[in-house]
Design a protein around this motif. Structure first.
Motif, PDB file in Angstrom:
ATOM      1  N   LEU A 127       0.613  -1.084   0.155  1.00 18.04           N
ATOM      2  CA  LEU A 127       0.068  -0.161   0.029  1.00 18.04           C
ATOM      3  C   LEU A 127       0.868   1.093  -0.333  1.00 18.04           C
ATOM      4  O   LEU A 127      -0.009   2.386  -0.264  1.00 18.04           O
ATOM      5  CB  LEU A 127      -1.064   0.266   1.010  1.00 18.04           C
ATOM      6  CG  LEU A 127      -2.332  -1.370   1.389  1.00 18.04           C
ATOM      7  CD1 LEU A 127      -2.745  -0.583   2.552  1.00 18.04           C
ATOM      8  CD2 LEU A 127      -2.517  -0.694  -0.380  1.00 18.04           C
ATOM      9  N   ARG A 128       1.998   0.960   0.789  1.00 15.34           N
ATOM     10  CA  ARG A 128       2.871   2.314   0.960  1.00 15.34           C
ATOM     11  C   ARG A 128       3.603   2.238  -0.314  1.00 15.34           C
ATOM     12  O   ARG A 128       3.923   3.479  -0.851  1.00 15.34           O
ATOM     13  CB  ARG A 128       3.686   1.981   1.636  1.00 15.34           C
ATOM     14  CG  ARG A 128       4.723   2.986   1.701  1.00 15.34           C
ATOM     15  CD  ARG A 128       5.238   3.032   3.406  1.00 15.34           C
ATOM     16  NE  ARG A 128       6.523   2.308   3.643  1.00 15.34           N
ATOM     17  CZ  ARG A 128       7.586   2.379   3.155  1.00 15.34           C
ATOM     18  NH1 ARG A 128       8.394   2.439   2.470  1.00 15.34           N
ATOM     19  NH2 ARG A 128       8.080   0.897   3.831  1.00 15.34           N
ATOM     20  N   GLU A 129       3.794   1.257  -1.529  1.00 13.63           N
ATOM     21  CA  GLU A 129       4.377   0.890  -3.057  1.00 13.63           C
ATOM     22  C   GLU A 129       3.637   0.407  -3.719  1.00 13.63           C
ATOM     23  O   GLU A 129       3.748   0.129  -4.055  1.00 13.63           O
ATOM     24  CB  GLU A 129       5.871   0.703  -2.913  1.00 13.63           C
ATOM     25  CG  GLU A 129       6.951   1.292  -2.306  1.00 13.63           C
ATOM     26  CD  GLU A 129       7.287   2.642  -2.072  1.00 13.63           C
ATOM     27  OE1 GLU A 129       7.336   3.806  -3.062  1.00 13.63           O
ATOM     28  OE2 GLU A 129       8.468   3.334  -1.535  1.00 13.63           O
ATOM     29  N   LEU A 130       2.295   1.570  -3.930  1.00 15.99           N
ATOM     30  CA  LEU A 130       0.987   0.970  -4.884  1.00 15.99           C
ATOM     31  C   LEU A 130       1.663   0.753  -6.409  1.00 15.99           C
ATOM     32  O   LEU A 130       1.301  -0.582  -6.955  1.00 15.99           O
ATOM     33  CB  LEU A 130      -0.084   2.219  -4.867  1.00 15.99           C
ATOM     34  CG  LEU A 130      -0.783   2.109  -4.149  1.00 15.99           C
ATOM     35  CD1 LEU A 130      -1.857   3.567  -3.644  1.00 15.99           C
ATOM     36  CD2 LEU A 130      -1.757   0.416  -3.743  1.00 15.99           C
ATOM     37  N   LYS A 131       2.673   1.314  -7.413  1.00 13.48           N
ATOM     38  CA  LYS A 131       2.650   0.949  -8.232  1.00 13.48           C
ATOM     39  C   LYS A 131       4.236  -0.362  -8.522  1.00 13.48           C
ATOM     40  O   LYS A 131       4.683  -0.517  -7.807  1.00 13.48           O
ATOM     41  CB  LYS A 131       4.106   2.352  -8.878  1.00 13.48           C
ATOM     42  CG  LYS A 131       3.366   4.283  -9.114  1.00 13.48           C
ATOM     43  CD  LYS A 131       2.439   3.372  -9.790  1.00 13.48           C
ATOM     44  CE  LYS A 131       1.543   5.364 -10.240  1.00 13.48           C
ATOM     45  NZ  LYS A 131       0.212   5.026 -11.146  1.00 13.48           N
ATOM     46  N   PRO A 132       3.605  -1.031  -9.688  1.00 17.31           N
ATOM     47  CA  PRO A 132       5.331  -2.093 -10.349  1.00 17.31           C
ATOM     48  C   PRO A 132       6.156  -1.792  -9.613  1.00 17.31           C
ATOM     49  O   PRO A 132       6.648  -0.235 -10.528  1.00 17.31           O
ATOM     50  CB  PRO A 132       4.191  -2.224 -11.198  1.00 17.31           C
ATOM     51  CG  PRO A 132       3.099  -1.737 -11.876  1.00 17.31           C
ATOM     52  CD  PRO A 132       3.110  -0.372 -10.778  1.00 17.31           C
ATOM     53  N   LEU A 133       6.701  -2.350  -9.885  1.00 14.85           N
ATOM     54  CA  LEU A 133       8.689  -2.053 -10.007  1.00 14.85           C
ATOM     55  C   LEU A 133       8.717  -3.270 -10.489  1.00 14.85           C
ATOM     56  O   LEU A 133      10.494  -3.085 -11.231  1.00 14.85           O
ATOM     57  CB  LEU A 133       9.209  -2.548  -8.091  1.00 14.85           C
ATOM     58  CG  LEU A 133       8.331  -0.613  -7.801  1.00 14.85           C
ATOM     59  CD1 LEU A 133       9.270  -1.149  -5.695  1.00 14.85           C
ATOM     60  CD2 LEU A 133       9.243  -0.191  -8.409  1.00 14.85           C
ATOM     61  N   GLY A 134       8.450  -3.866 -11.522  1.00 21.78           N
ATOM     62  CA  GLY A 134       9.127  -4.833 -12.460  1.00 21.78           C
ATOM     63  C   GLY A 134       9.959  -5.877 -11.810  1.00 21.78           C
ATOM     64  O   GLY A 134       9.304  -6.648 -10.565  1.00 21.78           O
ATOM     65  N   GLY A 135      10.392  -7.380 -12.208  1.00 22.30           N
ATOM     66  CA  GLY A 135       9.654  -8.713 -11.769  1.00 22.30           C
ATOM     67  C   GLY A 135       8.770  -9.042 -12.004  1.00 22.30           C
ATOM     68  O   GLY A 135       7.477  -9.121 -12.141  1.00 22.30           O
ATOM     69  N   PHE A 136       9.028 -10.313 -10.736  1.00 20.35           N
ATOM     70  CA  PHE A 136       8.510 -11.288 -10.214  1.00 20.35           C
ATOM     71  C   PHE A 136       7.068 -10.581  -9.472  1.00 20.35           C
ATOM     72  O   PHE A 136       6.749 -10.883  -8.922  1.00 20.35           O
ATOM     73  CB  PHE A 136       8.177 -12.135  -9.592  1.00 20.35           C
ATOM     74  CG  PHE A 136       9.509 -13.196 -10.800  1.00 20.35           C
ATOM     75  CD1 PHE A 136       8.847 -14.444 -11.624  1.00 20.35           C
ATOM     76  CD2 PHE A 136      10.477 -13.550 -10.977  1.00 20.35           C
ATOM     77  CE1 PHE A 136       9.898 -14.997 -12.504  1.00 20.35           C
ATOM     78  CE2 PHE A 136      11.791 -14.386 -11.838  1.00 20.35           C
ATOM     79  CZ  PHE A 136      10.706 -14.707 -12.374  1.00 20.35           C
ATOM     80  N   GLN A 137       7.639  -9.634  -8.767  1.00 23.65           N
ATOM     81  CA  GLN A 137       6.352  -8.482  -7.893  1.00 23.65           C
ATOM     82  C   GLN A 137       5.699  -7.842  -8.631  1.00 23.65           C
ATOM     83  O   GLN A 137       5.245  -7.285  -9.673  1.00 23.65           O
ATOM     84  CB  GLN A 137       7.502  -7.657  -7.373  1.00 23.65           C
ATOM     85  CG  GLN A 137       6.611  -7.048  -6.493  1.00 23.65           C
ATOM     86  CD  GLN A 137       7.115  -5.809  -5.543  1.00 23.65           C
ATOM     87  OE1 GLN A 137       8.818  -5.576  -5.667  1.00 23.65           O
ATOM     88  NE2 GLN A 137       6.636  -4.256  -4.719  1.00 23.65           N
TER      89      GLN A 137
END
Length: 442
Positions: A246-256
């Motif tokens: 919830l703190r970092e809503l945007k996708p960061l890539g990879g398998f996450q």
């Protein structure tokens, strides 16, 4: 309390009192004072969002639904321009998803066993848990190497006993325990904080769109809204109580898998109309003005179907966020502080800082925490602790007295609703009662 000062929480309870039943007020109070950080933070999120809705719209708490035993958290007719709405509120944290509960459980078992072999040895142990990759359902997933039902085997107990009882312990300073239940490197350290004794390189991130705390929270709240009447919006407010997704809503890539992806995925498969995320956050950066990185509220709106009134709804939600008192901490910090007992009303206070102002010559003003002074007078902290907390070593009162100054006036400056402390302000000036007399003829 973690997110808000206790003074602020009581003020919000007082403001909502006309809308609360006796049972609801007792429930909120019990959870606010709960020793478990998860329960306390969830109650703070619920109380503050109910209070903030009431500031900008009409509000009914725990409304009764026809033909249903479900009791959503709130009903409002005027919060959203497109129509009346039922609102469910849920705080989400990484408590279980981070694996910290499992790691702490294993650390407790290992530490207790070591204490039986050598007194207090467990308090010096730091645990680094390994991670592995496993294929589940055709997907490669990261896992922490500790099971939920971990128990010390005879083999592991022997390794620990041989290490802890060795005449030259703690040499070597590390020991690795590995079997099908666990893979952990135990390290001896001179000081280990109980809240920071376990670590794993695997962060609390999701690699599955449904197997994560955000999706679970949304599904559980959806059930509470399933019996709402036609024409009533179904809304879920999520509060960040220490949740990375919830703190970092945007996708960061990879398998996450990100929080944004999970919420949109949920809305596509749900009859819930809106999901709104409230998260305390800081702006971090170099050369920022003082106070500009204090926590603030960030509000993010997700819709199942685009609305022509989105801007108006966002404006009302932003009014809720702006009306919320400023948080003292981010969610993950609040969870950690609560676990350390820093919000116990009878525990060590959270002090306002000491400030010094020189007013020309020897005149000086010293502002100091009134809670700290009270704890010194009550015998709860020592003179040495007081000196370290207030002055980080040097005692400025001693320096002023040695320079021949005494307190001329003193006053109390209130910290307000968002601080659980006030400041005592002492004005010190030169005084012949504390300095050698001088020859007036010279």
């Amino acid at each position: 309390m973690p997110v808000y000062a206790r003074r602020r929480l009581q003020a919000m309870l007082n403001d909502l009192a006309p809308l609360l039943t006796v049972e609801k007020a007792a429930d909120l109070l019990a959870r606010l004072e709960h020793k478990n950080a998860k329960d306390a933070l969830a109650a703070e999120v619920e109380l503050s969002l109910l209070w903030s809705i009431e500031q900008v719209a009409d509000l009914e708490i725990d409304p009764v639904l026809a033909n249903s035993s479900a009791r959503p958290d709130a009903f409002t007719r005027t919060l959203f321009p497109r129509g009346p709405a039922l609102v469910e509120i849920r705080a989400v944290s990484d408590d279980t998803f981070s694996g910290k509960d499992l790691m702490n459980r294993a650390a407790d078992k290992i530490g207790h066993f070591c204490n039986r072999q050598r007194k207090k040895s467990g308090s010096h142990l730091y645990y680094r848990f390994m991670e592995a990759r496993r294929r589940e359902g055709g997907q490669l997933r990261r896992v922490r190497r500790v099971t939920k039902d971990f128990e010390l085997t005879a083999v592991l107990e022997k390794k620990l006993k041989d290490w802890v009882t060795a005449p030259d312990w703690p040499h070597p300073q590390t020991l690795q325990l590995t079997d099908e239940q666990i893979d952990v490197v135990i390290e001896w350290r001179k000081f280990v904080h109980p809240e920071g004794r376990v670590f794993c390189s695997m962060p609390p991130i999701a690699d599955h769109i449904e197997d994560n705390p955000v999706y679970s929270a949304l599904r559980s709240k959806e059930r509470q809204l399933s019996k709402s009447e036609a024409g009533v919006l179904k809304c879920i407010f999520l509060g960040d109580a220490g949740c990375y997704m919830l703190r970092e809503l945007k996708p960061l890539g990879g398998f996450q898998v990100s929080g944004e992806q999970v919420i949109n995925y949920f809305l596509q498969r749900s009859k819930v109309d809106l999901v709104c995320v409230f998260s305390p956050y800081r702006n971090w950066g170099s050369f920022m003005p003082a106070g500009s990185n204090s926590p603030k509220w960030k509000v993010t709106l997700f819709e199942r179907e685009p609305s022509a009134q989105r801007d108006a709804e966002y404006e009302r939600l932003n009014r809720i966020a702006l009306g919320l008192p400023q948080p003292q901490l981010e969610g993950y910090q609040a969870r950690s502080w609560h676990r350390q007992g820093l919000f116990d009303p009878q525990g060590k206070g959270i002090y306002l800082g000491t400030t010094f102002t020189t007013k020309g010559g020897f005149n000086m003003s010293i502002s100091i925490s009134s809670r700290m002074v009270l704890e010194l007078l009550a015998g709860r902290i020592t003179q040495e602790q007081f000196q370290n907390y207030a002055f980080r070593g040097d005692n400025f009162f001693e320096q002023q007295l040695k320079a021949g100054c005494t307190i001329q006036t003193a006053r109390l400056e209130k910290g307000g609703l968002d601080e659980d402390d006030d400041q005592l302000v002492f004005e010190l000036e030169p005084d012949w009662g504390a300095r050698p007399l001088r020859n007036p003829k010279l």
